[in-house]
Write an enzyme that holds these catalytic residues in place. Structure first.
Site, PDB file in Angstrom:
ATOM      1  N   GLY A 168       2.731   2.486  10.799  1.00 21.16           N
ATOM      2  CA  GLY A 168       3.678   3.581  10.637  1.00 21.16           C
ATOM      3  C   GLY A 168       4.405   3.956  11.912  1.00 21.16           C
ATOM      4  O   GLY A 168       5.050   5.004  11.975  1.00 21.16           O
ATOM      5  N   GLU A 171      -6.766   4.757   8.012  1.00 19.69           N
ATOM      6  CA  GLU A 171      -6.537   6.189   7.776  1.00 19.69           C
ATOM      7  C   GLU A 171      -7.791   6.831   7.193  1.00 19.69           C
ATOM      8  O   GLU A 171      -8.093   7.997   7.465  1.00 19.69           O
ATOM      9  CB  GLU A 171      -5.315   6.360   6.851  1.00 19.69           C
ATOM     10  CG  GLU A 171      -4.019   6.071   7.606  1.00 19.69           C
ATOM     11  CD  GLU A 171      -2.868   5.567   6.760  1.00 19.69           C
ATOM     12  OE1 GLU A 171      -2.928   5.650   5.523  1.00 19.69           O
ATOM     13  OE2 GLU A 171      -1.888   5.077   7.371  1.00 19.69           O
ATOM     14  N   HIS A 214      -9.416   1.290   4.944  1.00 19.70           N
ATOM     15  CA  HIS A 214      -8.148   1.494   5.657  1.00 19.70           C
ATOM     16  C   HIS A 214      -8.391   2.406   6.861  1.00 19.70           C
ATOM     17  O   HIS A 214      -9.182   3.347   6.776  1.00 19.70           O
ATOM     18  CB  HIS A 214      -7.099   2.101   4.722  1.00 19.70           C
ATOM     19  CG  HIS A 214      -5.727   2.045   5.312  1.00 19.70           C
ATOM     20  ND1 HIS A 214      -5.294   2.945   6.246  1.00 19.70           N
ATOM     21  CD2 HIS A 214      -4.709   1.170   5.136  1.00 19.70           C
ATOM     22  CE1 HIS A 214      -4.062   2.621   6.623  1.00 19.70           C
ATOM     23  NE2 HIS A 214      -3.687   1.549   5.955  1.00 19.70           N
ATOM     24  N   SER A 220       3.669  -1.978  10.413  1.00 13.80           N
ATOM     25  CA  SER A 220       5.112  -2.033  10.657  1.00 13.80           C
ATOM     26  C   SER A 220       5.720  -3.394  10.323  1.00 13.80           C
ATOM     27  O   SER A 220       6.597  -3.881  11.033  1.00 13.80           O
ATOM     28  CB  SER A 220       5.439  -1.626  12.097  1.00 13.80           C
ATOM     29  OG  SER A 220       5.053  -0.271  12.317  1.00 13.80           O
ATOM     30  N   GLU A 264      -5.136  -4.699  10.681  1.00 10.96           N
ATOM     31  CA  GLU A 264      -4.138  -3.655  10.861  1.00 10.96           C
ATOM     32  C   GLU A 264      -4.414  -2.911  12.168  1.00 10.96           C
ATOM     33  O   GLU A 264      -5.222  -1.968  12.188  1.00 10.96           O
ATOM     34  CB  GLU A 264      -4.188  -2.670   9.686  1.00 10.96           C
ATOM     35  CG  GLU A 264      -3.857  -3.293   8.360  1.00 10.96           C
ATOM     36  CD  GLU A 264      -3.277  -2.266   7.386  1.00 10.96           C
ATOM     37  OE1 GLU A 264      -2.210  -2.540   6.835  1.00 10.96           O
ATOM     38  OE2 GLU A 264      -3.866  -1.193   7.197  1.00 10.96           O
ATOM     39  N   ASN A 319       0.872  -1.176   0.000  1.00  8.28           N
ATOM     40  CA  ASN A 319       0.000   0.000   0.000  1.00  8.28           C
ATOM     41  C   ASN A 319       0.910   1.227   0.000  1.00  8.28           C
ATOM     42  O   ASN A 319       1.500   1.566   1.030  1.00  8.28           O
ATOM     43  CB  ASN A 319      -0.892  -0.023   1.250  1.00  8.28           C
ATOM     44  CG  ASN A 319      -1.716   1.238   1.388  1.00  8.28           C
ATOM     45  OD1 ASN A 319      -1.759   2.067   0.478  1.00  8.28           O
ATOM     46  ND2 ASN A 319      -2.375   1.393   2.529  1.00  8.28           N
ATOM     47  N   TRP A 320       0.997   1.846  -1.157  1.00 10.67           N
ATOM     48  CA  TRP A 320       1.935   2.978  -1.280  1.00 10.67           C
ATOM     49  C   TRP A 320       1.407   4.246  -0.607  1.00 10.67           C
ATOM     50  O   TRP A 320       2.116   5.233  -0.482  1.00 10.67           O
ATOM     51  CB  TRP A 320       2.207   3.271  -2.760  1.00 10.67           C
ATOM     52  CG  TRP A 320       2.989   2.213  -3.481  1.00 10.67           C
ATOM     53  CD1 TRP A 320       3.367   0.977  -3.013  1.00 10.67           C
ATOM     54  CD2 TRP A 320       3.510   2.300  -4.819  1.00 10.67           C
ATOM     55  NE1 TRP A 320       4.081   0.306  -3.973  1.00 10.67           N
ATOM     56  CE2 TRP A 320       4.191   1.089  -5.094  1.00 10.67           C
ATOM     57  CE3 TRP A 320       3.472   3.282  -5.812  1.00 10.67           C
ATOM     58  CZ2 TRP A 320       4.815   0.838  -6.320  1.00 10.67           C
ATOM     59  CZ3 TRP A 320       4.090   3.042  -7.042  1.00 10.67           C
ATOM     60  CH2 TRP A 320       4.762   1.828  -7.282  1.00 10.67           C
ATOM     61  N   LYS A 321       0.138   4.238  -0.226  1.00 13.25           N
ATOM     62  CA  LYS A 321      -0.501   5.432   0.363  1.00 13.25           C
ATOM     63  C   LYS A 321      -0.284   6.641  -0.573  1.00 13.25           C
ATOM     64  O   LYS A 321      -0.202   6.447  -1.789  1.00 13.25           O
ATOM     65  CB  LYS A 321       0.022   5.660   1.785  1.00 13.25           C
ATOM     66  CG  LYS A 321      -0.137   4.379   2.635  1.00 13.25           C
ATOM     67  CD  LYS A 321       0.043   4.576   4.112  1.00 13.25           C
ATOM     68  CE  LYS A 321      -0.158   3.233   4.813  1.00 13.25           C
ATOM     69  NZ  LYS A 321      -0.040   3.317   6.247  1.00 13.25           N
TER      70      LYS A 321
HETATM   71  P1  13P Z   1       3.182   0.519   7.743  1.00 15.09           P
HETATM   72  O1  13P Z   1       3.687  -0.775   7.138  1.00 15.09           O
HETATM   73  O2  13P Z   1       3.904   1.724   7.237  1.00 15.09           O
HETATM   74  O3  13P Z   1       3.085   0.442   9.212  1.00 15.09           O
HETATM   75  O4  13P Z   1       1.675   0.703   7.193  1.00 15.09           O
HETATM   76  C1  13P Z   1       0.788  -0.357   7.270  1.00 15.09           C
HETATM   77  C2  13P Z   1      -0.415  -0.007   6.507  1.00 15.09           C
HETATM   78  O5  13P Z   1      -1.167   0.874   6.883  1.00 15.09           O
HETATM   79  C3  13P Z   1      -0.683  -0.743   5.257  1.00 15.09           C
HETATM   80  O6  13P Z   1      -1.964  -0.502   4.775  1.00 15.09           O
END
Ligand code: 13P
Length: 259
Positions: free
Chosen positions: A178, A102, A100, A217, A172, A12-14
């Site tokens: 993150g 976020e 997600h 993470s 998650e 997931n590149w966000k």
């Molecule tokens: P990180 O791997 O940066 O913690 O992010 C996880 C994530 O939100 C994947 O969708």
């Protein structure tokens, strides 16, 4: 990891990347996957919307699939700024991430909206990766299972149409995203087993075939331990997916954990 479920590792590149940087990253991913047994692991990357075509073109003849990070719950029409499932399919996407944390936390997406988006995506033939997970406060107040149960129960209407090849859940924990602080293998396994039992309880007859990915993470250093747990079927990778070397090391860990 179980023998019966083919692991899946999704990047997931966000909201990261640009044309030039993506070209380098995609080429690194392509080179890296060439050395990994394709029968042992599925791989997908999810760039931001504007770069889906770029990724689909570069990855066209490869085993690496493309996914989007969001989709509209509506089929088409006057929804300014939204992107439909049919558009994603036409661009070559195989997957879409929905719900997600976020988006749930910052953009107010509800369990019902998440389920409606997933339903729309499945109707268009896309595979869905539905994210669930508790916040730190939920965990500290012993509400992890209650939150996961609520998020999973909202998916009950999908039980009949869910083909296990196209229906994936990602656990998650919000506090692990993150932060560099992954869930322990035991914490993650317990949540995954709880989610699988929850899916079965609300009518997903193929719950034992549904892949449940861990996200939060994941790094090359902790991937193997997580993927060795019996109900962890791969990963949804954020930060580490922006480095081809790290991402490929995680894909390799998933392929090996199955063996
Ligand atoms: P990180 O791997 O940066 O913690 O992010 C996880 C994530 O939100 C994947 O969708």
């Amino acid at each position: 990891m179980s023998e019966t479920r083919k692991p899946l590792v999704v990047g997931n590149w966000k909201m990261n990347g640009d044309l030039a940087g993506n070209a380098v990253l995609l080429s690194g991913v392509l080179t890296g996957v060439a050395g990994i047994d394709q029968g042992a692991v599925g791989v997908a990357v999810c760039p931001p919307f504007p770069y889906l075509s770029q990724a689909a073109q570069v990855l066209a003849e490869s085993p690496v699939q493309v996914g989007a990070q969001n989709v509209s719950a509506f089929e088409n029409g006057a929804y300014t700024g939204e992107v439909s499932a049919a558009m994603l399919s036409e661009l070559g996407c195989a997957w879409v991430i929905v719900g997600h944390s976020e988006r749930r936390a910052m953009l107010g997406e509800t369990d019902e909206q998440v389920a409606a988006k997933a339903a729309q995506a499945l109707r268009s033939g896309l595979g869905v990766i539905i994210c669930v997970g508790e916040t730190l406060e939920d965990r500290e107040q012993d509400r992890t299972q209650a939150v996961l149960a609520r998020q999973i129960e909202a998916l009950a209407s999908l039980a009949q149409q869910a083909d296990p090849n196209k229906f994936v859940v990602a656990y998650e924990p919000v506090w692990a995203i993150g932060t560099g602080r992954s869930a322990s293998t035991e914490q993650a396994q317990a949540a995954h087993a709880f989610i699988r039992a929850g899916l079965e309880a609300i009518g997903f007859r193929a719950a034992s075939k549904i892949r449940i990915l861990y996200g939060g993470s994941v790094k090359p250093a902790n991937a193997q331990g997580l993927f060795e747990m019996s109900d962890i079927d791969g990963g949804l990778i954020g930060g580490a997916a922006l480095s081809a070397d790290d991402f490929i090391a995680i894909v390799r860990a998933a392929a090996l954990a199955r063996g």
